[in-house]
Write a protein that holds these residues in place. Structure first.
Motif, short mmCIF file in Angstrom:
data_model
loop_
_atom_site.label_atom_id
_atom_site.label_comp_id
_atom_site.label_asym_id
_atom_site.label_seq_id
_atom_site.Cartn_x
_atom_site.Cartn_y
_atom_site.Cartn_z
N HIS A 148 53.65 47.96 35.95
CA HIS A 148 53.31 48.84 37.08
C HIS A 148 53.65 48.16 38.41
N TYR A 149 54.88 47.67 38.52
CA TYR A 149 55.30 47.03 39.76
C TYR A 149 55.82 48.03 40.79
N ASP A 150 55.52 49.33 40.63
CA ASP A 150 56.05 50.38 41.48
C ASP A 150 55.77 50.13 42.96
N ALA A 151 54.60 49.60 43.28
CA ALA A 151 54.28 49.28 44.68
C ALA A 151 54.76 47.89 45.04
N GLN A 152 54.44 46.90 44.23
CA GLN A 152 54.78 45.51 44.54
C GLN A 152 56.29 45.33 44.73
N GLY A 189 51.76 44.40 34.00
CA GLY A 189 52.08 43.58 35.16
C GLY A 189 52.13 44.41 36.43
N GLY A 190 51.52 43.89 37.50
CA GLY A 190 51.49 44.59 38.78
C GLY A 190 50.28 45.47 38.97
N PHE A 236 41.01 42.55 37.97
CA PHE A 236 40.06 42.53 36.86
C PHE A 236 40.70 42.48 35.47
N ILE A 237 42.03 42.61 35.39
CA ILE A 237 42.73 42.43 34.11
C ILE A 237 43.91 41.51 34.36
N LEU A 238 44.14 40.56 33.46
CA LEU A 238 45.29 39.67 33.57
C LEU A 238 45.92 39.54 32.17
N ASP A 239 46.59 40.60 31.75
CA ASP A 239 47.28 40.59 30.46
C ASP A 239 48.78 40.48 30.61
N ALA A 240 49.27 40.36 31.86
CA ALA A 240 50.71 40.33 32.08
C ALA A 240 51.37 39.11 31.45
N GLY A 241 50.60 38.11 31.08
CA GLY A 241 51.17 36.93 30.42
C GLY A 241 51.11 36.99 28.91
N TYR A 242 51.08 38.20 28.35
CA TYR A 242 50.95 38.29 26.89
C TYR A 242 52.13 37.66 26.17
#
Length: 572
Positions: A64-68, A445-446, A451-457
């Motif tokens: 979900h890096y659409d904004a970043q 990711g993004g 509150f969630i950090l699963d981007a490093g799966y």
């Protein structure tokens, strides 16, 4: 003159196909892999990879890096974990197409669904577009440390066409559907990778309004899917609550895919309130595959969990009146104030639901809250839950949770698996990982920045299931992160280390690979905070033949681009 721009010398090549590892050199010219094997010519730059794994760059199809991606050149945390291509725009949320009057609506929806603070998006988004093609053009003007691909989000399309009727969950009429079909066709022609939609009750604005796509009828979905058929490209990505009848819902999805002839992927998780539905869904997907209907589940390698802490955006007491009065204080000062017996008594006496607008709060329970620890523990035992500890100590569960939160100056996190952990272990995701029809993903990711950090799966998949558990060999795990995900997205120019393929490469120190405990930084626009974690073991990451990370540190090189549409062959 050197024969190659870059040579990765003497590494253990895991080429992404599932083939056995082999010692080889990788020679790169420009943005292409020129040779894999014994490379005799020298390189303008050489990397000594002896004793290291050399793999394709990872492709993540659910971000979900659409904004970043609009304001940032660095797609962290994904780029820290060996990801070299990310597909964003999942779950039906995004920012195009969008009329100026609807910008606030799309921001509010993204804030509620993906927990990206509204203030961050208000400052970071410059809104240089109205059409989806205009959004892609805006993305195209910025260079990044990875390549990005974009899906057309259903919520944006529906609001663009229907306005208030979309927000009110009214059915689309035939004129609406015809316009959506045309928007989809045009978006695919301009470079969209597909179309995404959400039918999840959990996807709401912070005010509690559901996503505009929640009740979209089959004829609407079919019409948009036919827009992809008209264009001859694109996949459908769907997340659903699979309620009230998951079998009927999947049958509907299958009919839509059979009508358009395009592939589909769907989010497959285990809801703790309906812990066996996933078995039927995987059975339906497997049958579709046998019948030649391309519908594949996207799955996570572990539980999907939230991190609750004073440093993050949520904790079990966020909604209480007294906590809200001190929530603005620095974390250590907040922990000190909360340690005061009088403050503690007041917070514990108040209703945490009263002021909590967090959409997932109603799904949380102390029976599935655990001390996270350092190193992080993603496989806690049920007997170590806060509820179980409270039972043994003769305390209430809120008391135990409260005391955990204020320890170490408020630096602790409580881990709460919300999905894939109904059995109290990782047997459910393990079963899905054993199914080759399932696609690795759901790192988000993004999104869910605090509150969630699963981007490093990707890193966790390799270290837990590969190095620690030895459940699958490294060749299969790398295949799941590279050629399999790339192929699912239509990115056939990457995901494999072979001559002619895109030169996206990771050099990995297998023994050092891992991630540390999460921490919070305030580096988003408007001072917004997000969770990150230190990653180690990636000696080098290479995008389009250029080194973007060396020893975990960014080199400042930004070869990443917007990829427009599926890529069968490498575009120079």
């Amino acid at each position: 003159m050197p024969a190659y721009d870059l040579v990765i010398r003497g590494g253990t090549v895991v080429d992404g196909t599932g083939a056995a590892p082999r010692e080889a050199d990788v020679g790169i010219i420009g943005n292409k892999i020129a040779a894999v094997g014994a490379v005799s010519g020298g390189g303008a730059e050489e990397i000594d990879a002896k004793g290291k794994l050399v793999t394709p760059g990872f492709v993540d199809i659910h971000t979900h890096y659409d904004a970043q991606a609009v304001w940032d050149s660095h797609m962290a945390p994904s780029s820290w974990h060996g990801v070299t291509t990310a597909v964003m725009g999942n779950c039906g949320v995004g920012f195009a197409p969008c009329k100026p009057a609807d910008r606030e609506r799309l921001i509010e929806l993204m804030e509620g669904v993906e927990d990206i603070p509204g203030a961050v998006m208000h400052e970071g988004l410059k809104w240089e577009w109205e059409s989806f093609g205009g959004y892609l053009d805006a993305l195209d003007r910025k260079q990044r440390d990875i390549d990005i691909c974009a899906l057309l989000p259903h919520a944006a399309v529906r609001v663009f066409v229907m306005g208030d009727r979309a927000i009110n969950l009214e059915n689309a009429n035939q004129a609406d559907i015809a316009e959506m079909r045309q928007i989809a066709r045009q978006a695919m022609a301009e470079g969209a990778f597909g179309f995404s939609t959400s039918r999840s009750l959990s996807h709401k604005t912070l005010r509690g309004d559901p996503t505009p796509t929640l009740r979209a009828q089959e004829d609407e979905l079919r019409g948009i899917a036919l827009g992809m058929k008209d264009a001859g490209s694109g996949m459908l990505e769907m997340v659903s609550e699979w309620a009230p009848d998951h079998n009927a819902e999947f049958a509907m999805l299958r009919r839509v895919i059979e009508a358009c002839g395009r592939p589909a992927v769907f989010t497959l998780t285990q809801r703790h309130s309906r812990p066996e539905v996933w078995r039927d869904l995987i059975g339906h997907a497997d049958k579709a595959a046998r019948d030649g209907v391309p519908i594949r589940p996207v799955v996570a390698p572990r539980a999907i969990g939230v991190l609750l802490g004073l440093a993050g955006s949520q904790n079990p007491f966020s909604g209480t009146r007294t906590y809200r009065e001190i929530a603005h204080l620095p974390v250590a000062e907040r922990a000190r104030r909360m340690s005061d017996p009088a403050v503690r008594a007041r917070i514990l006496s108040e209703d945490p639901k009263e002021g909590n607008t967090f959409p997932l709060f109603h799904r949380m329970s102390f029976e599935f809250m655990f001390r996270f620890g350092n190193p992080p523990n993603y496989q806690p035992k049920l007997e170590d839950s806060i509820a179980a500890i409270a039972g043994r100590q003769g305390k209430s569960a809120p008391e135990v949770a409260y005391d955990m939160l204020v320890e170490d100056d408020g630096g602790n996190f409580i881990y709460h698996p919300l999905g894939n952990y109904a059995y109290g272990d990782l047997s459910m995701p393990e079963t899905l990982l054993d199914n080759r029809n399932c696609i690795m993903g759901l790192g988000d990711g993004g999104a869910h920045v605090a509150f969630i950090l699963d981007a490093g799966y990707q890193t966790w998949l390799l270290t837990h299931w590969g190095r620690q558990e030895k459940r699958w060999d490294v060749s299969e795990l790398i295949r799941r992160l590279t050629s399999d995900t790339a192929g699912a997205a239509g990115l056939h120019d990457r995901g494999v280390l072979a001559a002619g393929k895109k030169a996206d490469v990771n050099v990995i120190d297998w023994d050092r690979l891992g991630s540390d405990a999460p921490y919070v930084v305030s580096d988003l626009p408007a001072g917004g905070k997000r969770l990150l974690q230190t990653v180690h073991g990636y000696d080098a990451t290479i995008v389009s033949g250029r080194v973007t990370f060396r020893g975990g540190e960014a080199t400042g090189t930004l070869p990443g681009k917007l990829v427009r549409g599926p890529q069968a062959e490498l575009v120079s």
